[in-house]
Design a protein around this motif. Structure first.
Motif, PDB file in Angstrom:
ATOM      1  N   SER A  58       0.862  -1.214   0.011  1.00  8.69           N
ATOM      2  CA  SER A  58      -0.110  -0.132   0.109  1.00  8.69           C
ATOM      3  C   SER A  58       1.040   1.383  -0.063  1.00  8.69           C
ATOM      4  O   SER A  58       1.973   1.168   0.648  1.00  8.69           O
ATOM      5  CB  SER A  58      -0.943  -0.002   1.110  1.00  8.69           C
ATOM      6  N   LEU A  59       0.234   2.127  -0.517  1.00  2.52           N
ATOM      7  CA  LEU A  59       1.065   3.634  -0.701  1.00  2.52           C
ATOM      8  C   LEU A  59       1.152   4.428   0.814  1.00  2.52           C
ATOM      9  O   LEU A  59       0.086   4.305   1.573  1.00  2.52           O
ATOM     10  CB  LEU A  59       0.447   4.503  -1.538  1.00  2.52           C
ATOM     11  N   PRO A  60       2.180   4.739   1.298  1.00  4.10           N
ATOM     12  CA  PRO A  60       2.524   5.538   2.629  1.00  4.10           C
ATOM     13  C   PRO A  60       1.437   6.718   2.352  1.00  4.10           C
ATOM     14  O   PRO A  60       0.905   7.238   1.383  1.00  4.10           O
ATOM     15  CB  PRO A  60       3.727   6.234   2.671  1.00  4.10           C
ATOM     16  N   ALA A  61       0.858   7.384   3.630  1.00  3.87           N
ATOM     17  CA  ALA A  61       0.041   8.454   3.526  1.00  3.87           C
ATOM     18  C   ALA A  61       0.722   9.795   3.179  1.00  3.87           C
ATOM     19  O   ALA A  61       0.195  10.546   2.288  1.00  3.87           O
ATOM     20  CB  ALA A  61      -0.600   8.584   5.022  1.00  3.87           C
TER      21      ALA A  61
ATOM     22  N   ASP B  84       8.436  11.764   1.416  1.00  4.46           N
ATOM     23  CA  ASP B  84       9.193  12.879   0.820  1.00  4.46           C
ATOM     24  C   ASP B  84       9.337  12.416  -0.761  1.00  4.46           C
ATOM     25  O   ASP B  84       8.993  11.781  -1.327  1.00  4.46           O
ATOM     26  CB  ASP B  84      10.478  13.252   1.693  1.00  4.46           C
ATOM     27  N   LEU B  85      10.309  13.378  -1.391  1.00  2.00           N
ATOM     28  CA  LEU B  85      10.691  13.242  -2.549  1.00  2.00           C
ATOM     29  C   LEU B  85      11.197  12.001  -3.063  1.00  2.00           C
ATOM     30  O   LEU B  85      11.041  11.454  -3.934  1.00  2.00           O
ATOM     31  CB  LEU B  85      11.679  14.692  -3.122  1.00  2.00           C
ATOM     32  N   ALA B  86      12.383  11.433  -2.191  1.00  4.79           N
ATOM     33  CA  ALA B  86      12.835  10.288  -2.238  1.00  4.79           C
ATOM     34  C   ALA B  86      11.703   9.112  -2.230  1.00  4.79           C
ATOM     35  O   ALA B  86      11.945   8.225  -3.242  1.00  4.79           O
ATOM     36  CB  ALA B  86      13.969   9.880  -1.420  1.00  4.79           C
ATOM     37  N   GLY B  87      10.803   9.162  -1.499  1.00  5.04           N
ATOM     38  CA  GLY B  87       9.804   8.440  -1.517  1.00  5.04           C
ATOM     39  C   GLY B  87       8.830   8.025  -2.658  1.00  5.04           C
ATOM     40  O   GLY B  87       8.559   7.202  -3.304  1.00  5.04           O
TER      41      GLY B  87
ATOM     42  N   GLU C  34      -1.251   9.401  -3.364  1.00  2.00           N
ATOM     43  CA  GLU C  34      -2.372   9.141  -3.869  1.00  2.00           C
ATOM     44  C   GLU C  34      -2.783  10.573  -4.696  1.00  2.00           C
ATOM     45  O   GLU C  34      -3.215  10.424  -5.737  1.00  2.00           O
ATOM     46  CB  GLU C  34      -3.571   8.745  -3.143  1.00  2.00           C
ATOM     47  N   ASP C  35      -2.627  11.651  -4.204  1.00  2.00           N
ATOM     48  CA  ASP C  35      -2.764  13.040  -4.769  1.00  2.00           C
ATOM     49  C   ASP C  35      -2.029  13.174  -5.840  1.00  2.00           C
ATOM     50  O   ASP C  35      -2.293  13.611  -6.913  1.00  2.00           O
ATOM     51  CB  ASP C  35      -2.702  14.045  -3.597  1.00  2.00           C
TER      52      ASP C  35
END
Length: 86
Positions: free
Chosen positions: A5-8, A11-14, A52-53
């Motif tokens: 699942s995607l983290p909520a 950061d840019l690296a993520g 998600e955004d």
């Protein structure tokens, strides 16, 4: 990150990991994405993203907001080093 699942928030690296690109490739485009800042700085270091955004934003912009389109404009002939066309 396939199958997870995607983290909520990340950061840019993520975001680079989610999009499977090098973080340095996002240096020119992250400001166009939905983001907010933590801390007092207004730089990539302090930028945070809701994956998600960002993915929704990318889909709404032809699903192909290519980081390479901006790089192509700065490279003569629209090619990368090594002659590989983009």
């Amino acid at each position: 990150m396939q199958g997870t699942s995607l983290p909520a928030v990340t950061d840019l690296a993520g975001m680079a990991e989610i999009l499977m690109v090098e973080a340095s490739s996002l240096a020119k485009v992250w400001r166009a994405w939905p983001h907010f800042f933590v801390g007092s700085g207004r730089t990539a270091r302090g930028a945070r993203f809701r994956p998600e955004d960002v993915l929704e934003y990318l889909e709404q912009h032809n699903g192909n907001y290519s980081i390479y389109d901006q790089e192509r404009q700065t490279l003569p002939g629209g090619s990368l080093q090594g002659g590989r066309e983009i």
